[in-house]
Every structure is written in structure tokens, then in C-alpha cells.
Design a protein around this motif. Structure first.
Motif, PDB file in Angstrom:
ATOM      1  N   ARG A 114      34.187  31.995  38.428  1.00  0.00           N
ATOM      2  CA  ARG A 114      35.225  31.165  37.832  1.00  0.00           C
ATOM      3  C   ARG A 114      36.572  31.635  38.367  1.00  0.00           C
ATOM      4  O   ARG A 114      36.938  32.798  38.208  1.00  0.00           O
ATOM      5  CB  ARG A 114      35.190  31.277  36.304  1.00  0.00           C
ATOM      6  N   ILE A 115      37.292  30.743  39.017  1.00  0.00           N
ATOM      7  CA  ILE A 115      38.609  31.095  39.554  1.00  0.00           C
ATOM      8  C   ILE A 115      39.595  31.180  38.390  1.00  0.00           C
ATOM      9  O   ILE A 115      39.755  30.226  37.625  1.00  0.00           O
ATOM     10  CB  ILE A 115      39.070  30.060  40.597  1.00  0.00           C
ATOM     11  N   LEU A 116      40.254  32.329  38.272  1.00  0.00           N
ATOM     12  CA  LEU A 116      41.219  32.527  37.202  1.00  0.00           C
ATOM     13  C   LEU A 116      42.659  32.356  37.668  1.00  0.00           C
ATOM     14  O   LEU A 116      43.508  31.898  36.905  1.00  0.00           O
ATOM     15  CB  LEU A 116      41.059  33.934  36.600  1.00  0.00           C
ATOM     16  N   GLN A 117      42.938  32.738  38.903  1.00  0.00           N
ATOM     17  CA  GLN A 117      44.312  32.658  39.410  1.00  0.00           C
ATOM     18  C   GLN A 117      44.285  32.794  40.934  1.00  0.00           C
ATOM     19  O   GLN A 117      43.452  33.509  41.492  1.00  0.00           O
ATOM     20  CB  GLN A 117      45.167  33.778  38.825  1.00  0.00           C
ATOM     21  N   LEU A 126      25.555  33.873  37.395  1.00  0.00           N
ATOM     22  CA  LEU A 126      25.401  32.618  36.683  1.00  0.00           C
ATOM     23  C   LEU A 126      26.472  31.632  37.119  1.00  0.00           C
ATOM     24  O   LEU A 126      27.649  32.003  37.220  1.00  0.00           O
ATOM     25  CB  LEU A 126      25.507  32.863  35.176  1.00  0.00           C
ATOM     26  N   PRO A 127      26.119  30.381  37.378  1.00  0.00           N
ATOM     27  CA  PRO A 127      27.141  29.404  37.764  1.00  0.00           C
ATOM     28  C   PRO A 127      28.117  29.193  36.619  1.00  0.00           C
ATOM     29  O   PRO A 127      27.722  29.129  35.451  1.00  0.00           O
ATOM     30  CB  PRO A 127      26.320  28.141  38.057  1.00  0.00           C
ATOM     31  N   PRO A 128      29.404  29.097  36.922  1.00  0.00           N
ATOM     32  CA  PRO A 128      30.412  28.958  35.867  1.00  0.00           C
ATOM     33  C   PRO A 128      30.432  27.540  35.315  1.00  0.00           C
ATOM     34  O   PRO A 128      29.923  26.604  35.942  1.00  0.00           O
ATOM     35  CB  PRO A 128      31.717  29.280  36.598  1.00  0.00           C
ATOM     36  N   PRO A 129      31.011  27.361  34.149  1.00  0.00           N
ATOM     37  CA  PRO A 129      31.158  26.005  33.604  1.00  0.00           C
ATOM     38  C   PRO A 129      32.185  25.219  34.400  1.00  0.00           C
ATOM     39  O   PRO A 129      32.937  25.769  35.210  1.00  0.00           O
ATOM     40  CB  PRO A 129      31.633  26.256  32.166  1.00  0.00           C
ATOM     41  N   MET A 130      32.228  23.948  34.175  1.00  0.00           N
ATOM     42  CA  MET A 130      33.216  23.108  34.857  1.00  0.00           C
ATOM     43  C   MET A 130      34.618  23.538  34.465  1.00  0.00           C
ATOM     44  O   MET A 130      34.877  23.878  33.308  1.00  0.00           O
ATOM     45  CB  MET A 130      33.004  21.635  34.494  1.00  0.00           C
ATOM     46  N   PRO A 131      35.547  23.569  35.427  1.00  0.00           N
ATOM     47  CA  PRO A 131      36.915  24.002  35.108  1.00  0.00           C
ATOM     48  C   PRO A 131      37.570  23.059  34.104  1.00  0.00           C
ATOM     49  O   PRO A 131      37.350  21.852  34.118  1.00  0.00           O
ATOM     50  CB  PRO A 131      37.621  23.973  36.465  1.00  0.00           C
ATOM     51  N   THR A 132      38.374  23.672  33.240  1.00  0.00           N
ATOM     52  CA  THR A 132      39.073  22.894  32.219  1.00  0.00           C
ATOM     53  C   THR A 132      40.480  22.506  32.653  1.00  0.00           C
ATOM     54  O   THR A 132      41.144  21.731  31.978  1.00  0.00           O
ATOM     55  CB  THR A 132      39.156  23.696  30.915  1.00  0.00           C
ATOM     56  N   PHE A 133      40.931  23.071  33.794  1.00  0.00           N
ATOM     57  CA  PHE A 133      42.263  22.756  34.294  1.00  0.00           C
ATOM     58  C   PHE A 133      42.170  21.671  35.360  1.00  0.00           C
ATOM     59  O   PHE A 133      41.208  21.634  36.136  1.00  0.00           O
ATOM     60  CB  PHE A 133      42.938  23.998  34.891  1.00  0.00           C
ATOM     61  N   CYS A 178      52.119  31.230  42.829  1.00  0.00           N
ATOM     62  CA  CYS A 178      51.070  31.814  41.998  1.00  0.00           C
ATOM     63  C   CYS A 178      50.770  30.864  40.844  1.00  0.00           C
ATOM     64  O   CYS A 178      51.659  30.571  40.030  1.00  0.00           O
ATOM     65  CB  CYS A 178      51.508  33.178  41.484  1.00  0.00           C
ATOM     66  N   GLN A 179      49.521  30.390  40.768  1.00  0.00           N
ATOM     67  CA  GLN A 179      49.099  29.509  39.692  1.00  0.00           C
ATOM     68  C   GLN A 179      47.584  29.500  39.624  1.00  0.00           C
ATOM     69  O   GLN A 179      46.909  30.197  40.397  1.00  0.00           O
ATOM     70  CB  GLN A 179      49.653  28.101  39.893  1.00  0.00           C
ATOM     71  N   TYR A 180      47.053  28.692  38.686  1.00  0.00           N
ATOM     72  CA  TYR A 180      45.602  28.642  38.501  1.00  0.00           C
ATOM     73  C   TYR A 180      44.893  28.336  39.825  1.00  0.00           C
ATOM     74  O   TYR A 180      43.983  29.063  40.243  1.00  0.00           O
ATOM     75  CB  TYR A 180      45.258  27.600  37.426  1.00  0.00           C
ATOM     76  N   MET A 181      45.287  27.267  40.500  1.00  0.00           N
ATOM     77  CA  MET A 181      44.786  26.971  41.842  1.00  0.00           C
ATOM     78  C   MET A 181      45.953  26.446  42.652  1.00  0.00           C
ATOM     79  O   MET A 181      46.659  25.523  42.234  1.00  0.00           O
ATOM     80  CB  MET A 181      43.644  25.941  41.793  1.00  0.00           C
ATOM     81  N   VAL A 182      46.162  27.053  43.807  1.00  0.00           N
ATOM     82  CA  VAL A 182      47.312  26.695  44.620  1.00  0.00           C
ATOM     83  C   VAL A 182      46.976  25.533  45.546  1.00  0.00           C
ATOM     84  O   VAL A 182      45.806  25.249  45.830  1.00  0.00           O
ATOM     85  CB  VAL A 182      47.807  27.902  45.449  1.00  0.00           C
ATOM     86  N   TYR A 183      48.015  24.885  46.015  1.00  0.00           N
ATOM     87  CA  TYR A 183      47.887  23.835  47.015  1.00  0.00           C
ATOM     88  C   TYR A 183      48.386  24.408  48.335  1.00  0.00           C
ATOM     89  O   TYR A 183      49.287  25.246  48.355  1.00  0.00           O
ATOM     90  CB  TYR A 183      48.713  22.609  46.613  1.00  0.00           C
ATOM     91  N   PRO A 184      47.789  24.016  49.468  1.00  0.00           N
ATOM     92  CA  PRO A 184      48.220  24.588  50.755  1.00  0.00           C
ATOM     93  C   PRO A 184      49.723  24.424  50.984  1.00  0.00           C
ATOM     94  O   PRO A 184      50.348  23.479  50.510  1.00  0.00           O
ATOM     95  CB  PRO A 184      47.411  23.782  51.783  1.00  0.00           C
TER      96      PRO A 184
END
Length: 389
Positions: free
Chosen positions: A339-342, A66-73, A304-310
Motif C-alpha cells: 500500500r503506497i502511503l506517500q 497480502l494484496p492491499p485493499p483498493m486505495p481510498t484516495f 511530496c503527497q500521497y501519489m505524485v504526478y510526473p
């Protein structure tokens, strides 16, 4: 004819008019229901499953992720990167190199330890290489209709709308560790007749499909034999009662276990998966890159975080390029179905020592690499052929 005999086509022949003897042509043939597969249908009918709001695409056997909901972060923004220390891992000593070599040969049944113990080390050269790793820990959800023997459980379908598939709470075991859990979706349970035994609770008879009767083989269900005589084999009925082993000792239905009813509900499967990609900087030692997957190095950078930057500003430009490629790929690839968690990105400095040694007048090479002092010696000079019986 009907009027002369005062008969109605709906009256019983032998009861209302005992003197009337019908012919084979006037007696309709009697047939038992068609025999089905003795094992029952392999798949339940579509009508067995209710239409649940929010779960319309769910089918038996799974309906896909199932496609995940829109990210809240919020999407991460570039931040100043800590400066990488300017240092190299010290070269290992000659004693350490020899000790690792001896341990390596002792683990090989076909290797003589003589070159490792008696060989003369002539040169040692250090090569340090970087390994960049990106890990993306995701959660995916899928649903499917499930069923089991009904044992008196409460049924709650349509009591109220079921929660959405992404609204049901599920706690991952730990970040960056694979896991799985299955949750019964509330307010989707209902009771249905077993589709395998058709509600009989036992294995259907292959001859009568559960009706208890089968077509008489002598008169083919007509009640009359050839020539118009009554069929005595079936007593003019066109059918015979089926007496089988299952009548004396019924075999319980393998699906409902004799309960005759099934509890039907939606199962939600939640999976946590750690997706990882590595990039190892090419180095000129001659050691194949594949060997580095077996060892660890000294960690010089971690984010390490919710979504990293290069990674930005790292001394080796190939690491920066690999980071940009991996981050973009992971975020576009996994966000569609999960859904990406970390996310976690690390850079390790892996030590490599190239050791040149001489044995019996010939020069040879081996490598000691990683924090584990693992050895690679592809052309070891003293091996034998062993046969395992």
C-alpha cells in the motif's frame, strides 16, 4: 483344538488354564510402536492449524505478502508546476579548491601532500548537473502461523471472526523511514498438543518413541526363543521396559519447554519500506556519474503527497522523461503487493568544478563536487605502495 481344551482365543493362557503351554506359533508377536526421530518432527502437521476466515492461505513460515485493499484516495491529477529559478551555483574559489584537495590527500595514507600544496592551479571550470530522485514509501503485510509454549494465556479462537489483515491498526515510525512490527492477530489463538514431544513434555526416547517399552532383541517380540522355549530375557512378554537417562533425569522438550501444550496463533508482520530511484543528468565534465551518490546538492524542487504526478515543464527534458518513467514504474510495481502511503520527488543541482593544475612540469586534473566539496583525483601524481603487516 479350542473346544477340546475349552479355550477362547481371547482368554489369557497362563491364567485361565495353567496346564496349557502354547507354542511359539500360537503366541502372537508383541511389538512396540515404531521409534521416531529423537528430535521430534521438524515441522508441525497441517492439522495443528485452524482454518480462520480471511486467513485461509496462511501457513507456518509465512504465506507471502497480502494484496492491499483498493486505495481510498483519488488518483492525483496534474497541477501547475512552480517555475524553476534560473540560476547556477557560483563557482568555488581557488582557495576552496586547494583546501579541499589538501584535505583529500591527508585522508590517504599513500598520498604525498606535495602536489596538493605546491601544485599550481592553471584553470577552473564549473559544471552543474541535476539529480532527480523519486521515493515511494510503502506498507506491506504478511501472515504466518506461529506457536510458543503454552503458559496459561487466554485462547480466543472462534470467539468471534478475526479482523482482516489490513484492518489491524499499525502506525509507521515516520514517512520515508524503514520499519517493522509484528502483531498477534486477535481471535486466532488456540491451545494444541506439542508436535515435537507428542504431549509428553520431554524429549522422546529414541528406542521406544515414548511408549516406555521396546521389542525384545532375543525373541524379536514373540516371547519365545528358537525351538519353542519361553524367552526368559523378556519374561515371555516380547518387550522390555526401557530405562534411559531421560527416565532418571528427563530432558525437557525444546519446543514446549516441558509445558506439553503450545499456544498457536497467527502473527501479522507489517513492514514499511522506502523505495528510491535516482537519475543524474549526464554532464561533460568527465566525472563519473557514480560519484554523485556520495554527495548532496542544492534542492531546487520538491513535491511530496500521497501519489505524485510526473514533473512537468522542467528546463531539462531528460529530467521530465525520467520523472514520467519512475512515477509510472513505482505506481505499477509497488501497488500490487504493498500500500503506497506517500511519495516524494526532488530535484537537486549538484556543483562540479574541474580543476587543472601543474606539478613538476606536468598537467593534472581533479574534481571538487557536491555541497561537501568532495574530491576525485583518479591519477594523483605522488603515491606510494604501502604494505600492511
Amino acid at each position: 483344538m479350542w473346544e477340546g481344551n475349552n479355550l477362547s482365543p481371547h482368554r489369557s493362557y497362563g491364567v485361565a488354564n495353567p496346564g496349557y503351554v502354547p507354542t511359539a506359533e500360537s503366541q502372537p508377536a508383541m511389538f512396540a510402536p515404531p521409534a521416531g526421530d529423537p528430535a521430534g518432527p521438524s515441522a508441525p502437521p497441517a492439522s495443528m492449524f485452524d482454518s480462520m476466515p480471511g486467513y485461509e492461505g496462511t501457513v507456518s513460515g509465512g504465506g507471502g505478502y497480502l494484496p492491499p485493499p483498493m486505495p481510498t484516495f483519488p488518483v492525483p491529477q496534474p497541477e501547475p508546476q512552480p517555475q524553476t529559478p534560473s540560476w547556477n551555483i557560483p563557482s568555488i574559489t581557488e582557495d576552496t579548491a586547494r583546501e579541499a584537495f589538501v584535505l583529500f590527500t591527508s585522508s590517504k595514507c599513500c598520498y604525498s601532500s606535495a602536489p596538493a600544496k605546491d601544485g599550481v592551479i592553471t584553470a577552473m571550470e564549473a559544471f552543474n548537473t541535476y539529480r532527480y530522485r523519486l521515493e515511494t514509501f510503502v506498507e506491506s503485510r504478511s501472515t504466518e502461523w506461529s506457536y510458543e509454549p503454552y503458559n496459561g494465556e487466554a485462547v480466543d479462537a472462534y470467539v468471534q471472526p478475526p479482523p482482516g489483515p489490513w484492518d489491524i491498526p499499525a502506525t509507521p515510525p515516520s514517512f520515508f523511514m524503514d520499519g517493522k512490527t509484528v502483531v498477534k492477530v486477535p481471535y486466532t489463538s488456540s491451545m494444541k498438543g506439542c508436535h515435537v514431544c507428542v504431549g509428553m513434555g520431554r524429549k522422546p526416547c529414541k528406542d521406544c518413541a515414548g511408549s516406555g517399552n521396546k521389542v525384545c532383541w532375543v525373541c524379536n517380540g514373540s516371547g519365545f526363543r528358537h525351538g519353542g522355549d519361553r524367552c526368559h530375557h523378556c519374561k515371555w512378554q516380547g518387550q522390555r521396559k526401557v530405562i534411559t537417562v531421560t527416565d532418571r533425569d528427563p530432558t525437557l522438550c525444546s519446543m514446549c519447554h516441558g509445558k506439553q501444550q503450545l499456544l498457536v496463533y497467527i502473527n501479522l508482520t507489517v513492514k514499511w519500506t522506502n523505495n528510491s530511484n535516482d537519475y543524474v543528468v549526464e554532464q561533460s565534465s568527465g566525472l563519473q556519474v557514480d560519484n554523485f551518490s556520495k554527495v548532496s546538492g542544492k534542492e531546487v524542487y520538491r513535491d511530496c503527497q500521497y501519489m505524485v504526478y510526473p514533473v512537468l515543464g522542467f528546463p531539462d527534458p531528460s529530467v521530465v522523461q525520467a520523472s514520467q518513467q519512475f512515477v509510472n514504474d513505482h505506481q505499477s510495481r509497488f501497488s500490487q503487493t504493498s500500500r503506497i502511503l506517500q511519495q516524494r520527488q526532488t530535484i537537486e543541482l549538484i556543483p562540479v568544478t574541474k580543476v587543472n593544475y601543474s606539478w613538476k612540469g606536468k598537467s593534472h586534473v581533479y574534481f571538487v563536487y557536491g555541497n561537501e566539496f568532495k574530491v576525485n583525483a583518479d591519477n594523483y601524481p605522488a603515491t606510494c605502495c604501502c604494505t600492511v603487516l
